[in-house]
Design a protein around this motif. Sequence first.
Motif: not given
Length: 169
Positions: A47, A85-87, A90-91, A93-94, A169
Amino acid sequence: MSGNNTSILIVLGAPNSPEGLLSDIAISRLETCFSVYQREASYILLTGGYGPHFNTTDKPHAWYARQYLTGKGIPPHKILDSVVSSNTLEDATFSRPLVNILRPARVTIITSEFHLQRAGLIFCDVYQNMVPLRFIAAPSYTLRLEELQALIKHETTAIQNLLTNGIKV
């Protein structure tokens, strides 16, 4: 991959320099991944995209992480598509849709020891018992005491915010 004993190692992103050099935190997480991979030969999901606090280069952080692991001998086909991702939210969720499709027997999240509790709260909430989760802490022994204390303070505040406001989320 569904219905077998295959597992996925998710390595959470960490800072790199403006020149793309991985930070000690990133290297520790990747070395921990490499160590686990040598024992388990899992698939790896990296990620990390972009963000002013961790990567301002023209390539996502996960690209540098992939270069590091393939340079250590991990075959490129064992590294899945990256999560840009940027956080941490997001890690989780994505990565969830890919994990949902692949249905591994287990997912192992690798992050730094100071970040483990927050990552656990987030991934357990986002994944909702979709697959068994395991968390492995990468050591932070290369950090200066002041750096580690600042990171722990940040995590304490972030965890309190999650506990107070929930995971959005």
